[in-house]
Design a protein around this motif. Sequence first.
Motif, PDB file in Angstrom:
ATOM      1  N   LEU A 189       0.820  -1.200   0.000  1.00  0.00           N
ATOM      2  CA  LEU A 189       0.000   0.000   0.000  1.00  0.00           C
ATOM      3  C   LEU A 189       0.864   1.264   0.000  1.00  0.00           C
ATOM      4  CD1 LEU A 189      -2.776  -1.135   2.477  1.00  0.00           C
ATOM      5  CD2 LEU A 189      -3.132  -0.498   0.083  1.00  0.00           C
ATOM      6  N   GLY A 190       2.005   1.204   0.703  1.00  0.00           N
ATOM      7  CA  GLY A 190       2.935   2.336   0.693  1.00  0.00           C
ATOM      8  C   GLY A 190       3.483   2.597  -0.695  1.00  0.00           C
ATOM      9  N   THR A 191       3.790   1.519  -1.411  1.00  0.00           N
ATOM     10  CA  THR A 191       4.271   1.649  -2.790  1.00  0.00           C
ATOM     11  C   THR A 191       3.195   2.275  -3.678  1.00  0.00           C
ATOM     12  OG1 THR A 191       5.737  -0.262  -2.539  1.00  0.00           O
ATOM     13  CG2 THR A 191       5.136   0.378  -4.794  1.00  0.00           C
ATOM     14  N   GLU A 192       1.945   1.865  -3.463  1.00  0.00           N
ATOM     15  CA  GLU A 192       0.834   2.424  -4.243  1.00  0.00           C
ATOM     16  C   GLU A 192       0.639   3.909  -3.945  1.00  0.00           C
ATOM     17  OE1 GLU A 192      -1.566   1.102  -6.645  1.00  0.00           O
ATOM     18  OE2 GLU A 192       0.329   0.010  -6.827  1.00  0.00           O
ATOM     19  N   VAL A 193       0.767   4.280  -2.677  1.00  0.00           N
ATOM     20  CA  VAL A 193       0.654   5.691  -2.301  1.00  0.00           C
ATOM     21  C   VAL A 193       1.743   6.506  -2.976  1.00  0.00           C
ATOM     22  CG1 VAL A 193       0.883   7.345  -0.396  1.00  0.00           C
ATOM     23  CG2 VAL A 193      -0.531   5.303  -0.114  1.00  0.00           C
ATOM     24  N   ASP A 194       2.986   6.013  -2.901  1.00  0.00           N
ATOM     25  CA  ASP A 194       4.112   6.729  -3.520  1.00  0.00           C
ATOM     26  C   ASP A 194       3.927   6.842  -5.036  1.00  0.00           C
ATOM     27  OD1 ASP A 194       5.292   7.069  -1.077  1.00  0.00           O
ATOM     28  OD2 ASP A 194       6.671   5.372  -1.286  1.00  0.00           O
ATOM     29  N   ARG A 195       3.457   5.770  -5.662  1.00  0.00           N
ATOM     30  CA  ARG A 195       3.255   5.789  -7.115  1.00  0.00           C
ATOM     31  C   ARG A 195       2.219   6.841  -7.498  1.00  0.00           C
ATOM     32  NH1 ARG A 195      -0.464   4.596 -10.270  1.00  0.00           N
ATOM     33  NH2 ARG A 195      -1.722   3.611  -8.645  1.00  0.00           N
ATOM     34  N   LEU A 196       1.110   6.875  -6.755  1.00  0.00           N
ATOM     35  CA  LEU A 196       0.066   7.836  -7.068  1.00  0.00           C
ATOM     36  C   LEU A 196       0.531   9.264  -6.787  1.00  0.00           C
ATOM     37  CD1 LEU A 196      -2.781   8.268  -8.074  1.00  0.00           C
ATOM     38  CD2 LEU A 196      -3.629   7.871  -5.742  1.00  0.00           C
ATOM     39  N   LEU A 197       1.266   9.462  -5.697  1.00  0.00           N
ATOM     40  CA  LEU A 197       1.783  10.785  -5.383  1.00  0.00           C
ATOM     41  C   LEU A 197       2.665  11.310  -6.507  1.00  0.00           C
ATOM     42  CD1 LEU A 197       2.720  10.662  -1.588  1.00  0.00           C
ATOM     43  CD2 LEU A 197       1.132  12.249  -2.665  1.00  0.00           C
ATOM     44  N   ARG A 198       3.448  10.431  -7.115  1.00  0.00           N
ATOM     45  CA  ARG A 198       4.361  10.848  -8.188  1.00  0.00           C
ATOM     46  C   ARG A 198       3.623  11.121  -9.500  1.00  0.00           C
ATOM     47  NH1 ARG A 198       9.722  10.829  -7.514  1.00  0.00           N
ATOM     48  NH2 ARG A 198      10.470  10.159  -5.466  1.00  0.00           N
ATOM     49  N   GLU A 199       2.395  10.669  -9.593  1.00  0.00           N
ATOM     50  CA  GLU A 199       1.609  10.937 -10.801  1.00  0.00           C
ATOM     51  C   GLU A 199       0.839  12.246 -10.716  1.00  0.00           C
ATOM     52  OE1 GLU A 199      -0.969   7.645 -11.440  1.00  0.00           O
ATOM     53  OE2 GLU A 199       0.645   6.259 -11.986  1.00  0.00           O
ATOM     54  N   ILE A 200       0.651  12.757  -9.503  1.00  0.00           N
ATOM     55  CA  ILE A 200      -0.163  13.956  -9.314  1.00  0.00           C
ATOM     56  C   ILE A 200       0.695  15.199  -9.538  1.00  0.00           C
ATOM     57  CG2 ILE A 200      -1.547  15.264  -7.658  1.00  0.00           C
ATOM     58  CD1 ILE A 200      -2.156  12.605  -6.259  1.00  0.00           C
ATOM     59  N   PRO A 201       0.254  16.126 -10.397  1.00  0.00           N
ATOM     60  CA  PRO A 201       1.017  17.356 -10.617  1.00  0.00           C
ATOM     61  C   PRO A 201       0.960  18.272  -9.419  1.00  0.00           C
ATOM     62  CG  PRO A 201      -1.061  17.442 -11.804  1.00  0.00           C
ATOM     63  CD  PRO A 201      -0.959  16.055 -11.230  1.00  0.00           C
ATOM     64  N   ASN A 202       1.818  19.270  -9.434  1.00  0.00           N
ATOM     65  CA  ASN A 202       1.881  20.220  -8.326  1.00  0.00           C
ATOM     66  C   ASN A 202       0.540  20.946  -8.163  1.00  0.00           C
ATOM     67  OD1 ASN A 202       2.921  21.707  -6.245  1.00  0.00           O
ATOM     68  ND2 ASN A 202       4.403  22.849  -7.473  1.00  0.00           N
ATOM     69  N   ILE A 203       0.250  21.342  -6.950  1.00  0.00           N
ATOM     70  CA  ILE A 203      -0.971  22.102  -6.669  1.00  0.00           C
ATOM     71  C   ILE A 203      -0.762  23.541  -7.133  1.00  0.00           C
ATOM     72  CG2 ILE A 203      -2.449  22.997  -4.837  1.00  0.00           C
ATOM     73  CD1 ILE A 203      -1.958  20.398  -3.314  1.00  0.00           C
ATOM     74  N   VAL A 204      -1.666  24.003  -7.977  1.00  0.00           N
ATOM     75  CA  VAL A 204      -1.482  25.318  -8.582  1.00  0.00           C
ATOM     76  C   VAL A 204      -1.687  26.438  -7.569  1.00  0.00           C
ATOM     77  CG1 VAL A 204      -2.195  24.487 -10.856  1.00  0.00           C
ATOM     78  CG2 VAL A 204      -3.893  25.525  -9.346  1.00  0.00           C
ATOM     79  N   ASP A 205      -1.013  27.546  -7.823  1.00  0.00           N
ATOM     80  CA  ASP A 205      -1.176  28.743  -7.005  1.00  0.00           C
ATOM     81  C   ASP A 205      -2.616  29.243  -7.124  1.00  0.00           C
ATOM     82  OD1 ASP A 205      -1.095  31.860  -6.730  1.00  0.00           O
ATOM     83  OD2 ASP A 205       0.772  31.170  -5.806  1.00  0.00           O
ATOM     84  N   GLU A 206      -3.132  29.778  -6.043  1.00  0.00           N
ATOM     85  CA  GLU A 206      -4.529  30.232  -6.033  1.00  0.00           C
ATOM     86  C   GLU A 206      -4.790  31.369  -7.020  1.00  0.00           C
ATOM     87  OE1 GLU A 206      -3.843  33.116  -2.110  1.00  0.00           O
ATOM     88  OE2 GLU A 206      -5.111  31.329  -1.976  1.00  0.00           O
ATOM     89  N   ASP A 207      -3.742  32.098  -7.430  1.00  0.00           N
ATOM     90  CA  ASP A 207      -3.914  33.207  -8.372  1.00  0.00           C
ATOM     91  C   ASP A 207      -3.749  32.789  -9.827  1.00  0.00           C
ATOM     92  OD1 ASP A 207      -4.419  35.042  -6.374  1.00  0.00           O
ATOM     93  OD2 ASP A 207      -2.306  35.526  -6.099  1.00  0.00           O
ATOM     94  N   THR A 208      -3.470  31.508 -10.076  1.00  0.00           N
ATOM     95  CA  THR A 208      -3.312  31.026 -11.443  1.00  0.00           C
ATOM     96  C   THR A 208      -4.653  31.061 -12.173  1.00  0.00           C
ATOM     97  OG1 THR A 208      -1.442  29.588 -10.902  1.00  0.00           O
ATOM     98  CG2 THR A 208      -2.725  29.004 -12.843  1.00  0.00           C
ATOM     99  N   PRO A 209      -4.686  31.588 -13.403  1.00  0.00           N
ATOM    100  CA  PRO A 209      -5.956  31.623 -14.147  1.00  0.00           C
ATOM    101  C   PRO A 209      -6.468  30.227 -14.479  1.00  0.00           C
ATOM    102  CG  PRO A 209      -4.287  33.046 -15.163  1.00  0.00           C
ATOM    103  CD  PRO A 209      -3.586  32.214 -14.141  1.00  0.00           C
ATOM    104  N   ASP A 210      -7.781  30.092 -14.555  1.00  0.00           N
ATOM    105  CA  ASP A 210      -8.402  28.851 -15.014  1.00  0.00           C
ATOM    106  C   ASP A 210      -8.255  28.743 -16.532  1.00  0.00           C
ATOM    107  OD1 ASP A 210      -9.159  28.490 -12.434  1.00  0.00           O
ATOM    108  OD2 ASP A 210     -11.307  28.775 -12.760  1.00  0.00           O
ATOM    109  N   GLY A 211      -8.403  27.514 -17.037  1.00  0.00           N
ATOM    110  CA  GLY A 211      -8.474  27.328 -18.476  1.00  0.00           C
ATOM    111  C   GLY A 211      -7.249  26.664 -19.064  1.00  0.00           C
ATOM    112  N   GLY A 212      -7.193  26.663 -20.409  1.00  0.00           N
ATOM    113  CA  GLY A 212      -6.145  25.969 -21.127  1.00  0.00           C
ATOM    114  C   GLY A 212      -5.152  26.907 -21.783  1.00  0.00           C
ATOM    115  N   VAL A 213      -4.575  26.436 -22.893  1.00  0.00           N
ATOM    116  CA  VAL A 213      -3.459  27.130 -23.529  1.00  0.00           C
ATOM    117  C   VAL A 213      -3.813  28.540 -23.968  1.00  0.00           C
ATOM    118  CG1 VAL A 213      -3.988  26.150 -25.793  1.00  0.00           C
ATOM    119  CG2 VAL A 213      -1.649  26.860 -25.280  1.00  0.00           C
ATOM    120  N   ASP A 214      -5.052  28.802 -24.302  1.00  0.00           N
ATOM    121  CA  ASP A 214      -5.445  30.125 -24.800  1.00  0.00           C
ATOM    122  C   ASP A 214      -6.055  31.023 -23.722  1.00  0.00           C
ATOM    123  OD1 ASP A 214      -4.677  29.537 -27.458  1.00  0.00           O
ATOM    124  OD2 ASP A 214      -6.556  28.438 -27.760  1.00  0.00           O
TER     125      ASP A 214
END
Length: 421
Positions: A91-116
């Motif tokens: 289970l620890g290995t699974e937790v570590d694997r999932l943690l490494r797949e999750i991107p960083n938590i965005v700053d609260e001031d970052t705009p919503d949306g995509g490339v445009d």
Amino acid sequence: MIDLRAVRETPDRLRASQRVRGEDETVADRLLDLDSRRRAALARFEELRAEQKSAGKAISSAAPEERDSLLAEAKELASRVKQAESEADELGTEVDRLLREIPNIVDEDTPDGGVDDFRVLEQVGTPADFDFTPRDHLELGELLGAIDTDRGAKVSGARFYFLTGVGALLELGLLNMAMQQAVANGFTPMVPPVLVRPEAMEGTGFLGEHADEIYRLEADDLYLVGTSEVPLAGFHSDEILGADGLPNRYVGWSSCFRREAGSYGKDTRGIIRVHQFNKVEMFVYTRPEDAREEHERLLSWEREMLDKLELPYRVVDIAGGDLGTSAARKFDCEAWMPTQGRYRELTSTSNCTDFQARRLNTRFRDDAGKPRFAATLNGTLATTRWIVAILENHQRADGSVVVPEALRSFVGREVLEPVKG
């Protein structure tokens, strides 16, 4: 890697971040479930191991007629301990694997949306109003004897090039100017390796969804870097830095390599999108609480370079759906490209908070002597692509190009003159 303890305390932050990125927000629930099961398994393991120790003491003091039954019970208990430990480890290995797949938590001031959906923060300078039809950078580069893409393709294939004559001088001058500015602002100059181990590439977050952009040498299990951010981030891996030395500011000069997978048909003319280029990259280790302020400093140094080169540009705040895995917030500076009639990215600066440091185990001792994960930030100070903006924005009707005044001492001339009719 994100902070698991913070997710336990405020899981809605991760959910909101995933929504801003356009990613699956249910990953927070999967992570919390795995973490809960792992902690329960660890508790069972510790409880059973305590029973095992007590059983061992009981056997040593037991009467002979009781010892056989106690040994049998101890054997069964040992099996259960081993099973509980195995479950907790899995289970620890699974937790570590999932943690490494999750991107960083965005700053609260970052705009919503995509490339445009970026937010324009400021526009600087006014695009030139030419009284002639401007030439694009490749035509200018060929007139000046500065860029040769035909021979680049002959030698290496599509998206390769030679910088020749004043083209080579222009790049060297530009990069030396960037290094000099960085050193004047307290950065330690570095020429890092451009081949790195998988741990460094994975630790900086580049082996996720964009892994197909990276060149890999399978026989040696090494990767060619797409930015000196990677070796500079690995420089202090598995180290504890002194708090009194922070921020640690480095500036790296390196060749960079990108496969440009998925860019078929995009920017095929000239040297805007190529497989190999040179870059001067700033990289900083600092306290997490100082990272926002440091991010603004990096942006100001990028803007200083653009101002010296007398380029019209705009500063944009990149939307969450266009952020890389490691970035919590990113600012780009985009220069005006006259022949395209639009702004194109020249610089990026990212605040990666403690995301990379957790993956690479880079810490510092705070004022109380307690080890904490550092924050890392990066920012581009000059690249080969800047030549495009310099040539196009400073061209004259006869095909010559005026060298920006701040760059002249580094290039050794005031004007680049055509060598071809």
